[in-house]
Scaffold this active site. Structure first.
Site, PDB file in Angstrom:
ATOM      1  CE  LYS A  53      -4.653  -0.726   0.908  1.00  0.00           C
ATOM      2  NZ  LYS A  53      -5.885  -0.310   1.558  1.00  0.00           N
TER       3      LYS A  53
ATOM      4  CE  LYS B 230     -12.311 -11.224  -3.344  1.00  0.00           C
ATOM      5  NZ  LYS B 230     -11.957 -12.518  -2.774  1.00  0.00           N
TER       6      LYS B 230
ATOM      7  CE  LYS C 104      -4.126 -16.213  -7.999  1.00  0.00           C
ATOM      8  NZ  LYS C 104      -3.910 -15.403  -6.838  1.00  0.00           N
TER       9      LYS C 104
HETATM   10  P1  ADP Z   1      -8.692 -13.297  -4.975  1.00  0.00           P
HETATM   11  O1  ADP Z   1      -7.375 -13.337  -5.733  1.00  0.00           O
HETATM   12  O2  ADP Z   1      -9.851 -13.607  -5.847  1.00  0.00           O
HETATM   13  O3  ADP Z   1      -8.860 -12.024  -4.160  1.00  0.00           O
HETATM   14  P2  ADP Z   1      -8.058 -14.488  -2.438  1.00  0.00           P
HETATM   15  O4  ADP Z   1      -6.726 -13.829  -2.414  1.00  0.00           O
HETATM   16  O5  ADP Z   1      -9.133 -14.034  -1.503  1.00  0.00           O
HETATM   17  O6  ADP Z   1      -8.630 -14.479  -3.947  1.00  0.00           O
HETATM   18  O7  ADP Z   1      -7.849 -16.075  -2.307  1.00  0.00           O
HETATM   19  C1  ADP Z   1      -8.057 -16.831  -1.176  1.00  0.00           C
HETATM   20  C2  ADP Z   1      -7.307 -18.142  -1.399  1.00  0.00           C
HETATM   21  O8  ADP Z   1      -7.827 -18.821  -2.571  1.00  0.00           O
HETATM   22  C3  ADP Z   1      -5.819 -17.924  -1.700  1.00  0.00           C
HETATM   23  O9  ADP Z   1      -5.018 -17.964  -0.565  1.00  0.00           O
HETATM   24  C4  ADP Z   1      -5.478 -19.089  -2.621  1.00  0.00           C
HETATM   25  O10 ADP Z   1      -5.086 -20.208  -1.867  1.00  0.00           O
HETATM   26  C5  ADP Z   1      -6.764 -19.419  -3.308  1.00  0.00           C
HETATM   27  N1  ADP Z   1      -6.791 -18.922  -4.706  1.00  0.00           N
HETATM   28  C6  ADP Z   1      -7.322 -17.760  -5.138  1.00  0.00           C
HETATM   29  N2  ADP Z   1      -7.225 -17.638  -6.494  1.00  0.00           N
HETATM   30  C7  ADP Z   1      -6.627 -18.778  -6.926  1.00  0.00           C
HETATM   31  C8  ADP Z   1      -6.255 -19.269  -8.230  1.00  0.00           C
HETATM   32  N3  ADP Z   1      -6.518 -18.588  -9.334  1.00  0.00           N
HETATM   33  N4  ADP Z   1      -5.647 -20.469  -8.292  1.00  0.00           N
HETATM   34  C9  ADP Z   1      -5.397 -21.193  -7.166  1.00  0.00           C
HETATM   35  N5  ADP Z   1      -5.733 -20.787  -5.916  1.00  0.00           N
HETATM   36  C10 ADP Z   1      -6.335 -19.595  -5.791  1.00  0.00           C
END
Ligand code: ADP
Ligand code: TRP
Length: 323
Positions: free
Chosen positions: A110, A193, A190
């Protein structure tokens, strides 16, 4: 052995969350020592819409239960239903060095991006340490982005034990989830969100088909020979298909004469069949809010019973209560 992990209620789960994390949490619910919680206090650092937070907390609990979390084999609770967390956070704050927190990625990123950071974000790793240490957790399954925070928790526990000369807090270990094969999103990057390329877990049949049909591919014509290993449709198909089914679709890619539309149709059918039972369970659970409230209340009671003992131990250790 106590296994513990937390999930932030910041939006609907997607395939990446499920295959990268949730599925593995659920596989670890071998006995009542597994604790999973909805990290609503953490969500306050980024989510500032009260109605959304209320809704996301419920959604996260419904999602976990629909996906197979069994409240008789694991303990599911909401973080803020355990007020002991914030009390332990303060005790831990007094043994945490500023320099330790200044090294943490979430805060550093940040600042590097010149975004405003508040004390909540800065001290977030201490709250997370309290989440882990309050229940004598030994194993903390997390994605690779959270390893640093588990190490901070370990460091804080060591400092507390050292300052007050005893084994008051258990030193936790991260168990890194197998998310090496990052799940690709609808545009091939990848799934996340933050990239707006997700396929949600509980997407109904029609929107699910639409999302899958819109997956990005190269522009190879139908007759062209195609490489399944370079195609995110195939990567996603592998999540749902048996080895035989995978081999059969791979052979069709390599033979030529198959358009991507057909591969998408197969992916849709496999994914839809895979998630249909969970969708149905989720509908049933959502229609019965009293049961959900009971599960979460029970979970919080179980978690508090453990947490109160650990907190009492720490209060004696530092002189806040009588020996
Ligand atoms: P986002 O990237 O959608 O914000 P988060 O960071 O909240 O998702 O993800 C929570 C958990 O879900 C991560 O710690 C990871 O283990 C898993 N995860 C999220 N996106 C992926 C992905 N594209 N491939 C594999 N695991 C993922
Ligand atoms: N910080 C974690 C995340 O963003 C969620 C979390 C909060 C957590 N407290 C925890 C994970 C304790 C494991 C243990 O994904």
């Amino acid at each position: 052995m106590r296994v513990l992990s937390g999930i932030q209620p910041t939006g609907r789960l997607h395939w990446g969350n499920y295959f990268g994390a949730i599925r593995q949490y659920i596989a670890m619910q071998t006995n009542e020592q597994a604790f999973y919680f909805i990290a609503d206090l953490h969500a306050l650092t980024t989510l500032h819409d009260p109605d959304k937070l209320r809704q996301h907390r419920i959604d996260a609990a419904l999602d976990m239960l629909a996906l197979g979390l069994d409240p008789n084999r694991a303990t599911l609770f909401v973080q803020s239903d355990v007020p002991e967390i914030t009390e332990l956070t303060w005790l831990l704050m007094t043994v945490t060095q500023m320099a330790l927190l200044e090294k943490c990625h979430a805060y550093k990123d940040k600042i590097a991006n010149k975004l405003p950071a508040d004390a909540g974000l800065f001290t977030y790793p201490v709250l997370m340490a309290a989440d882990i240490l309050l229940y004598d957790s030994q194993v903390v399954p997390v994605g690779s982005d959270q390893i640093q925070h588990v190490e901070v928790a370990r460091d804080i526990a060591q400092r507390f034990n050292h300052r007050y000369q005893g084994d008051f807090l258990v030193l936790p270990e991260a168990s890194v989830l197998n998310d090496a094969g990052k799940i690709p999103g609808t545009n091939g990057d990848k799934m996340s969100k933050s990239y707006n390329n997700t396929i949600e877990l509980f997407e109904e049949e029609k929107p699910l088909r639409k999302k899958i049909m819109s997956l990005k591919t190269d522009s190879a014509p139908v007759e062209a020979v195609k490489d399944p290993d370079q195609c995110s449709i195939f990567t996603l198909y592998k999540l749902f298909a048996t080895p035989e089914q995978q081999a059969a679709l791979a052979a069709r890619y390599r033979a030529g004469g198959m358009g991507y539309g057909e591969a998408k149709q197969q992916l849709f059918e496999a994914a839809n069949a895979h998630f249909a039972p969970a969708r149905e369970r989720r509908r049933e659970l959502a229609a019965d809010p009293a049961t959900l409230q009971n599960i979460l209340r029970d979970g919080a009671n179980r978690a508090r019973a453990v947490g109160q003992k650990v907190l009492a131990r720490c209060k004696v250790a530092c002189g806040l209560s009588a020996k």
